[in-house]
Design a protein around this motif. Structure first.
Motif, PDB file in Angstrom:
ATOM      1  N   PHE A  96      38.083  -4.183  17.844  1.00 16.77           N
ATOM      2  CA  PHE A  96      36.685  -4.097  17.440  1.00 16.77           C
ATOM      3  C   PHE A  96      35.789  -3.869  18.648  1.00 16.77           C
ATOM      4  O   PHE A  96      36.044  -4.389  19.739  1.00 16.77           O
ATOM      5  CB  PHE A  96      36.231  -5.386  16.744  1.00 16.77           C
ATOM      6  CG  PHE A  96      36.729  -5.540  15.335  1.00 16.77           C
ATOM      7  CD1 PHE A  96      36.114  -4.866  14.291  1.00 16.77           C
ATOM      8  CD2 PHE A  96      37.807  -6.373  15.054  1.00 16.77           C
ATOM      9  CE1 PHE A  96      36.562  -5.001  12.987  1.00 16.77           C
ATOM     10  CE2 PHE A  96      38.260  -6.523  13.758  1.00 16.77           C
ATOM     11  CZ  PHE A  96      37.644  -5.840  12.721  1.00 16.77           C
ATOM     12  N   GLN A  97      34.724  -3.134  18.417  1.00 14.02           N
ATOM     13  CA  GLN A  97      33.636  -3.016  19.381  1.00 14.02           C
ATOM     14  C   GLN A  97      32.488  -3.880  18.875  1.00 14.02           C
ATOM     15  O   GLN A  97      31.969  -3.657  17.770  1.00 14.02           O
ATOM     16  CB  GLN A  97      33.159  -1.565  19.511  1.00 14.02           C
ATOM     17  CG  GLN A  97      31.939  -1.397  20.417  1.00 14.02           C
ATOM     18  CD  GLN A  97      31.338  -0.007  20.327  1.00 14.02           C
ATOM     19  OE1 GLN A  97      31.779   0.814  19.538  1.00 14.02           O
ATOM     20  NE2 GLN A  97      30.325   0.241  21.132  1.00 14.02           N
ATOM     21  N   VAL A  98      32.077  -4.871  19.645  1.00 20.73           N
ATOM     22  CA  VAL A  98      30.982  -5.745  19.239  1.00 20.73           C
ATOM     23  C   VAL A  98      29.671  -5.005  19.461  1.00 20.73           C
ATOM     24  O   VAL A  98      29.371  -4.560  20.573  1.00 20.73           O
ATOM     25  CB  VAL A  98      31.007  -7.069  20.015  1.00 20.73           C
ATOM     26  CG1 VAL A  98      29.768  -7.908  19.682  1.00 20.73           C
ATOM     27  CG2 VAL A  98      32.275  -7.848  19.680  1.00 20.73           C
ATOM     28  N   LEU A  99      28.885  -4.855  18.403  1.00 20.71           N
ATOM     29  CA  LEU A  99      27.619  -4.129  18.464  1.00 20.71           C
ATOM     30  C   LEU A  99      26.433  -5.052  18.708  1.00 20.71           C
ATOM     31  O   LEU A  99      25.526  -4.712  19.468  1.00 20.71           O
ATOM     32  CB  LEU A  99      27.395  -3.359  17.155  1.00 20.71           C
ATOM     33  CG  LEU A  99      28.476  -2.354  16.760  1.00 20.71           C
ATOM     34  CD1 LEU A  99      28.132  -1.732  15.416  1.00 20.71           C
ATOM     35  CD2 LEU A  99      28.643  -1.282  17.825  1.00 20.71           C
ATOM     36  N   GLU A 100      26.423  -6.194  18.018  1.00 22.15           N
ATOM     37  CA  GLU A 100      25.309  -7.127  18.134  1.00 22.15           C
ATOM     38  C   GLU A 100      25.830  -8.556  18.020  1.00 22.15           C
ATOM     39  O   GLU A 100      26.755  -8.827  17.260  1.00 22.15           O
ATOM     40  CB  GLU A 100      24.272  -6.899  17.026  1.00 22.15           C
ATOM     41  CG  GLU A 100      23.572  -5.556  17.043  1.00 22.15           C
ATOM     42  CD  GLU A 100      22.607  -5.397  15.896  1.00 22.15           C
ATOM     43  OE1 GLU A 100      22.431  -6.374  15.110  1.00 22.15           O
ATOM     44  OE2 GLU A 100      22.027  -4.312  15.750  1.00 22.15           O
ATOM     45  N   THR A 101      25.215  -9.446  18.766  1.00 24.33           N
ATOM     46  CA  THR A 101      25.466 -10.878  18.627  1.00 24.33           C
ATOM     47  C   THR A 101      24.114 -11.570  18.535  1.00 24.33           C
ATOM     48  O   THR A 101      23.302 -11.471  19.460  1.00 24.33           O
ATOM     49  CB  THR A 101      26.247 -11.442  19.821  1.00 24.33           C
ATOM     50  OG1 THR A 101      27.493 -10.742  19.935  1.00 24.33           O
ATOM     51  CG2 THR A 101      26.540 -12.924  19.631  1.00 24.33           C
ATOM     52  N   SER A 102      23.870 -12.207  17.408  1.00 24.74           N
ATOM     53  CA  SER A 102      22.610 -12.911  17.198  1.00 24.74           C
ATOM     54  C   SER A 102      22.924 -14.321  16.715  1.00 24.74           C
ATOM     55  O   SER A 102      24.008 -14.841  16.949  1.00 24.74           O
ATOM     56  CB  SER A 102      21.731 -12.146  16.203  1.00 24.74           C
ATOM     57  OG  SER A 102      22.408 -11.964  14.972  1.00 24.74           O
ATOM     58  N   SER A 103      21.980 -14.925  16.043  1.00 26.87           N
ATOM     59  CA  SER A 103      22.161 -16.289  15.569  1.00 26.87           C
ATOM     60  C   SER A 103      21.567 -16.413  14.188  1.00 26.87           C
ATOM     61  O   SER A 103      20.548 -15.770  13.875  1.00 26.87           O
ATOM     62  CB  SER A 103      21.493 -17.284  16.532  1.00 26.87           C
ATOM     63  OG  SER A 103      21.709 -18.614  16.108  1.00 26.87           O
ATOM     64  N   THR A 104      22.183 -17.201  13.339  1.00 23.41           N
ATOM     65  CA  THR A 104      21.678 -17.401  11.986  1.00 23.41           C
ATOM     66  C   THR A 104      21.826 -18.852  11.592  1.00 23.41           C
ATOM     67  O   THR A 104      22.760 -19.541  12.036  1.00 23.41           O
ATOM     68  CB  THR A 104      22.412 -16.495  10.977  1.00 23.41           C
ATOM     69  OG1 THR A 104      21.795 -16.601   9.688  1.00 23.41           O
ATOM     70  CG2 THR A 104      23.880 -16.868  10.862  1.00 23.41           C
ATOM     71  N   ALA A 105      20.916 -19.339  10.767  1.00 26.05           N
ATOM     72  CA  ALA A 105      21.003 -20.704  10.255  1.00 26.05           C
ATOM     73  C   ALA A 105      22.057 -20.775   9.168  1.00 26.05           C
ATOM     74  O   ALA A 105      22.622 -19.766   8.738  1.00 26.05           O
ATOM     75  CB  ALA A 105      19.641 -21.154   9.718  1.00 26.05           C
ATOM     76  N   ARG A 106      22.321 -21.995   8.701  1.00 29.18           N
ATOM     77  CA  ARG A 106      23.360 -22.170   7.698  1.00 29.18           C
ATOM     78  C   ARG A 106      22.972 -21.608   6.338  1.00 29.18           C
ATOM     79  O   ARG A 106      23.827 -21.350   5.510  1.00 29.18           O
ATOM     80  CB  ARG A 106      23.694 -23.656   7.564  1.00 29.18           C
ATOM     81  CG  ARG A 106      24.324 -24.238   8.807  1.00 29.18           C
ATOM     82  CD  ARG A 106      24.752 -25.670   8.613  1.00 29.18           C
ATOM     83  NE  ARG A 106      23.611 -26.544   8.334  1.00 29.18           N
ATOM     84  CZ  ARG A 106      23.725 -27.860   8.154  1.00 29.18           C
ATOM     85  NH1 ARG A 106      24.906 -28.420   8.224  1.00 29.18           N
ATOM     86  NH2 ARG A 106      22.660 -28.599   7.917  1.00 29.18           N
ATOM     87  N   GLY A 107      21.671 -21.433   6.095  1.00 25.53           N
ATOM     88  CA  GLY A 107      21.256 -20.766   4.871  1.00 25.53           C
ATOM     89  C   GLY A 107      20.985 -21.677   3.702  1.00 25.53           C
ATOM     90  O   GLY A 107      21.099 -21.255   2.544  1.00 25.53           O
ATOM     91  N   TYR A 108      20.607 -22.929   3.960  1.00 27.25           N
ATOM     92  CA  TYR A 108      20.273 -23.843   2.878  1.00 27.25           C
ATOM     93  C   TYR A 108      18.764 -23.945   2.719  1.00 27.25           C
ATOM     94  O   TYR A 108      18.003 -23.794   3.679  1.00 27.25           O
ATOM     95  CB  TYR A 108      20.806 -25.260   3.147  1.00 27.25           C
ATOM     96  CG  TYR A 108      22.279 -25.326   3.434  1.00 27.25           C
ATOM     97  CD1 TYR A 108      23.204 -24.653   2.647  1.00 27.25           C
ATOM     98  CD2 TYR A 108      22.752 -26.077   4.506  1.00 27.25           C
ATOM     99  CE1 TYR A 108      24.556 -24.721   2.920  1.00 27.25           C
ATOM    100  CE2 TYR A 108      24.102 -26.160   4.778  1.00 27.25           C
ATOM    101  CZ  TYR A 108      25.008 -25.475   3.985  1.00 27.25           C
ATOM    102  OH  TYR A 108      26.343 -25.544   4.260  1.00 27.25           O
TER     103      TYR A 108
END
Length: 215
Positions: free
Chosen positions: A184-196
């Motif tokens: 794989f080529q990593v395009l983006e790395t960000s952050s996300t909450a758990r979504g509750y």
């Protein structure tokens, strides 16, 4: 946090039973809007792409959002979660199976998403899953997944929507090395909450969100 060191314990079965037991409470606590970070994948997909959602849960909000424009296949180990997903996303195709044992033909999908699911597997099995995902993707296909910041051996915690739940993960740096090694080529790395939504668990944690492409 209790170390998951019992060699006779089936922690994947614990995850299945746990999500069966808390399926309704978990579903009701999930936000109905997909995270904005999903846009990075949606903007790259042609209309009516074939997308696989690993650990789809009750289908909301990820599969539900994807199904508006794409052909969605969802896989979850919990029969109750799959039942809810079929009700919530009637246009999708949902399969009750362990993601480590299910298989698809090579080059079946334009994208694979795995949101808050990979770290429920024993980490020793996660590299093989990435290899399977790579095989299932068409050339140039995308993987969008939540991973973990820190290197943690398997452990369980009580109080996850009233059940005991299992986690196991490598550090983000180790995951990025694994993805590169798989192809794989990593395009983006960000952050996300758990979504509750507002729940007793709160939503203060965040997870690395990685968008990668099959070379």
């Amino acid at each position: 946090m209790i170390p998951a060191t019992n060699p006779e314990a089936d922690y994947r079965a614990l995850v299945r039973r746990g999500y069966d037991a808390c399926a309704r409470a978990y579903h009701e606590a999930r936000k109905t809007q997909a995270p904005t970070e999903l846009r990075g994948l949606l903007d790259r997909l042609d209309h009516a792409a074939d997308v696989l959602d690993l650990g789809c849960g009750a289908g909301v909000p990820i599969a539900w959002t994807l199904a508006k424009r794409h052909r969605i296949t969802g896989v979850d180990v919990s029969p109750e979660m799959v039942r809810l997903a079929r009700r919530n996303v009637p246009a999708g195709h949902f399969v009750c199976a362990d993601v480590t044992s299910i298989d698809f033909d090579p080059s079946s999908f334009d994208a694979v998403v795995a949101i808050c699911s990979i770290f429920h597997l024993p980490r020793e099995q996660q590299s093989a899953l990435f290899q399977s995902i790579h095989r299932w993707l068409k050339p140039g296909g995308y993987l969008l997944c939540t991973l973990s910041h820190h290197h943690e051996a398997g452990y369980t915690e009580d109080g996850f929507f009233g059940v005991t739940m299992y986690w196991s993960n490598y550090s983000l740096e180790e995951y990025l090395e694994t993805l590169a090694g798989v192809g794989f080529q990593v395009l983006e790395t960000s952050s996300t909450a758990r979504g509750y939504d507002d729940t007793t668990l709160g939503d203060t944690e965040d997870h690395p969100l990685v968008l990668a492409r099959k070379r």
